[in-house]
Design a protein around this motif. Structure first.
Motif, PDB file in Angstrom:
ATOM      1  N   CYS A 231       0.844  -1.187   0.000  1.00  0.00           N
ATOM      2  CA  CYS A 231       0.000   0.000   0.000  1.00  0.00           C
ATOM      3  C   CYS A 231       0.885   1.245   0.000  1.00  0.00           C
ATOM      4  CB  CYS A 231      -0.895  -0.005   1.234  1.00  0.00           C
ATOM      5  SG  CYS A 231      -1.899   1.481   1.438  1.00  0.00           S
ATOM      6  N   VAL A 232       0.521   2.236  -0.808  1.00  0.00           N
ATOM      7  CA  VAL A 232       1.278   3.483  -0.894  1.00  0.00           C
ATOM      8  C   VAL A 232       0.379   4.634  -0.452  1.00  0.00           C
ATOM      9  CG1 VAL A 232       2.557   5.072  -2.380  1.00  0.00           C
ATOM     10  CG2 VAL A 232       2.671   2.594  -2.799  1.00  0.00           C
ATOM     11  N   VAL A 233       0.889   5.477   0.451  1.00  0.00           N
ATOM     12  CA  VAL A 233       0.130   6.620   0.961  1.00  0.00           C
ATOM     13  C   VAL A 233       0.661   7.899   0.325  1.00  0.00           C
ATOM     14  CG1 VAL A 233      -0.596   7.891   3.011  1.00  0.00           C
ATOM     15  CG2 VAL A 233      -0.186   5.426   3.155  1.00  0.00           C
ATOM     16  N   LEU A 234      -0.227   8.625  -0.332  1.00  0.00           N
ATOM     17  CA  LEU A 234       0.103   9.907  -0.945  1.00  0.00           C
ATOM     18  C   LEU A 234      -0.718  11.010  -0.291  1.00  0.00           C
ATOM     19  CD1 LEU A 234      -0.132   8.826  -4.703  1.00  0.00           C
ATOM     20  CD2 LEU A 234       1.936   8.945  -3.314  1.00  0.00           C
ATOM     21  N   LEU A 235      -0.224  12.219  -0.359  1.00  0.00           N
ATOM     22  CA  LEU A 235      -0.964  13.394   0.089  1.00  0.00           C
ATOM     23  C   LEU A 235      -1.094  14.348  -1.089  1.00  0.00           C
ATOM     24  CD1 LEU A 235       0.847  14.049   3.504  1.00  0.00           C
ATOM     25  CD2 LEU A 235      -1.240  12.742   3.111  1.00  0.00           C
TER      26      LEU A 235
ATOM     27  N   ALA B 283      -2.553  11.431 -13.557  1.00  0.00           N
ATOM     28  CA  ALA B 283      -1.294  10.679 -13.589  1.00  0.00           C
ATOM     29  C   ALA B 283      -1.486   9.239 -13.122  1.00  0.00           C
ATOM     30  CB  ALA B 283      -0.249  11.380 -12.723  1.00  0.00           C
ATOM     31  N   LEU B 284      -2.383   9.025 -12.153  1.00  0.00           N
ATOM     32  CA  LEU B 284      -2.606   7.679 -11.615  1.00  0.00           C
ATOM     33  C   LEU B 284      -3.389   6.785 -12.570  1.00  0.00           C
ATOM     34  CD1 LEU B 284      -3.514   8.481  -7.892  1.00  0.00           C
ATOM     35  CD2 LEU B 284      -1.329   7.655  -8.783  1.00  0.00           C
TER      36      LEU B 284
ATOM     37  N   VAL C  11      -7.755   2.452  -5.675  1.00  0.00           N
ATOM     38  CA  VAL C  11      -7.302   3.708  -5.086  1.00  0.00           C
ATOM     39  C   VAL C  11      -8.394   4.220  -4.160  1.00  0.00           C
ATOM     40  CG1 VAL C  11      -6.695   6.120  -5.534  1.00  0.00           C
ATOM     41  CG2 VAL C  11      -5.865   4.318  -7.065  1.00  0.00           C
ATOM     42  N   THR C  12      -8.021   4.614  -2.948  1.00  0.00           N
ATOM     43  CA  THR C  12      -8.965   5.245  -2.029  1.00  0.00           C
ATOM     44  C   THR C  12      -8.611   6.713  -1.868  1.00  0.00           C
ATOM     45  OG1 THR C  12      -9.516   3.261  -0.761  1.00  0.00           O
ATOM     46  CG2 THR C  12      -9.763   5.354   0.366  1.00  0.00           C
ATOM     47  N   LEU C  13      -9.609   7.568  -2.001  1.00  0.00           N
ATOM     48  CA  LEU C  13      -9.463   8.990  -1.737  1.00  0.00           C
ATOM     49  C   LEU C  13     -10.118   9.292  -0.396  1.00  0.00           C
ATOM     50  CD1 LEU C  13     -10.501  10.489  -5.201  1.00  0.00           C
ATOM     51  CD2 LEU C  13      -8.200   9.977  -4.401  1.00  0.00           C
ATOM     52  N   ALA C  14      -9.347   9.853   0.519  1.00  0.00           N
ATOM     53  CA  ALA C  14      -9.883  10.268   1.818  1.00  0.00           C
ATOM     54  C   ALA C  14      -9.792  11.792   1.869  1.00  0.00           C
ATOM     55  CB  ALA C  14      -9.098   9.627   2.955  1.00  0.00           C
TER      56      ALA C  14
ATOM     57  N   LEU D 198      -4.675   6.657  -1.178  1.00  0.00           N
ATOM     58  CA  LEU D 198      -4.063   5.359  -0.911  1.00  0.00           C
ATOM     59  C   LEU D 198      -4.090   4.490  -2.161  1.00  0.00           C
ATOM     60  CD1 LEU D 198      -5.682   4.482   2.541  1.00  0.00           C
ATOM     61  CD2 LEU D 198      -3.588   5.745   2.101  1.00  0.00           C
ATOM     62  N   LEU D 199      -2.934   4.046  -2.589  1.00  0.00           N
ATOM     63  CA  LEU D 199      -2.864   3.023  -3.624  1.00  0.00           C
ATOM     64  C   LEU D 199      -2.886   1.682  -2.914  1.00  0.00           C
ATOM     65  CD1 LEU D 199      -0.013   4.379  -5.932  1.00  0.00           C
ATOM     66  CD2 LEU D 199      -2.411   5.063  -5.826  1.00  0.00           C
TER      67      LEU D 199
END
Length: 312
Positions: free
Chosen positions: A185-189, A201-202, A210-213, A249-250
């Motif tokens: 799992c990869v966490v992006l901001l 881009a994703l 992919v989860t968007l929070a 989150l990927l």
């Protein structure tokens, strides 16, 4: 200040005042990421106790303190942000060496993760002084806790924190290509004004989940899961979807379906000639099948459950 926070200050004193708070120490204080009620009792006590509060934005922190009924003169607040962290860190070190208790709070969440604070902590530690963490709100762990995106499979457990990707399109695309091979799992901001570009881009990740929070802990909090290729269209579906700060989150990369029959055939051939551990290692290297699963299968092949018991 509301009556509820007045009660919170009393509760903070009752719960935390008896603990030891050494002088000459830096207290790294997590603050709410949106909901003021997410402050901890120990954080409230330390913010009252601190001789100096270093903070990312003095105006923001002063408003936060006043919401809780904590009154600090302006000269007790010290600005420390990404543009002056190296210089301001030395001012903090000097105050600590003079015996002050210094609290550091970024604008929201836990300092030193995606916010300033890491260079400050490094400078304090290099000076031989103590840093004391006061845990609390974090957008990263908050998002992870409600997505089920942290796998525990061998080789894919845990998560990777990548933070903000580059803002230039070519560099961002290159970063996404690197993340495409990451099995965890990869966490992006991401900020609201760049979330659409990140979604575009994703899209190359296809059906990876992919989860968007968005707006975590706030009134319009939203957590939504999609295939990577569908995120951009979802954002465009309603104006409010691009508002607020984002944790993206990927999900772990889906493991390729394996041919269990082929891997077992290879394992059987190797077991006939080699010790179990060597056979399992080679079978995993050849077939790509999980080593733990192959080892369990090897033991079952060598010691079938219906085999007659050995006698001395």
């Amino acid at each position: 200040m509301s009556a509820s926070f007045a009660n919170a200050l009393h509760a903070a004193h009752d719960a935390a005042a008896a603990q030891h708070y050494p002088q000459g120490a830096l207290y790294v204080v997590a603050t709410p990421i949106g909901n003021l009620a997410d402050i901890t009792l120990r954080a409230l006590h330390v913010l009252q106790l601190a001789d100096t509060i270093a903070c990312e934005d003095t105006r923001h922190t002063q408003s936060l303190l006043r919401a809780y009924g904590i009154d600090k003169p302006a000269d007790r607040l010290l600005a420390l942000h990404q543009h002056n962290e190296a210089q301001a860190a030395q001012a903090v070190v000097q105050r600590l060496q003079a015996g002050q208790r210094v609290a550091y709070a970024s604008d929201a969440g836990t300092p030193g993760v995606s916010d300033p604070g890491a260079r400050l902590v490094a400078a304090v530690q290099a000076a031989g002084l103590r840093c004391i963490p006061l845990p609390g709100a974090s957008s990263v762990t908050s998002a992870l806790s409600v997505t089920g995106a942290v796998a525990h499979a061998p080789g894919a457990g845990g998560f990777v924190f990548a933070g903000f990707l580059p803002t230039k399109s070519a560099e961002r695309a290159a970063a996404v290509q690197q993340l495409a091979t990451e099995p965890r799992c990869v966490v992006l901001l991401e900020a609201p004004h760049r979330i659409q570009e990140l979604a575009n881009a994703l899209a190359v990740l296809g059906d990876r989940r992919v989860t968007l929070a968005r707006e975590l802990t706030k009134q319009f909090e939203e957590v939504s899961e999609h295939a990577a290729q569908d995120v951009a269209a979802w954002l465009q579906g309603a104006p409010q979807r691009v508002k607020g700060e984002f944790v993206v989150l990927l999900h772990p990369k889906a493991a390729p379906e394996e041919d269990s029959g082929a891997s077992e055939r290879v394992l059987r051939l190797l077991l006939a000639e080699l010790p179990t551990k060597t056979a399992v290692k080679l079978a995993a290297d050849i077939t790509g099948a999980p080593r733990n699963a192959l080892y369990e299968r090897a033991l079952a092949l060598k010691h079938p459950p219906d085999a007659p018991a050995a006698h001395d």
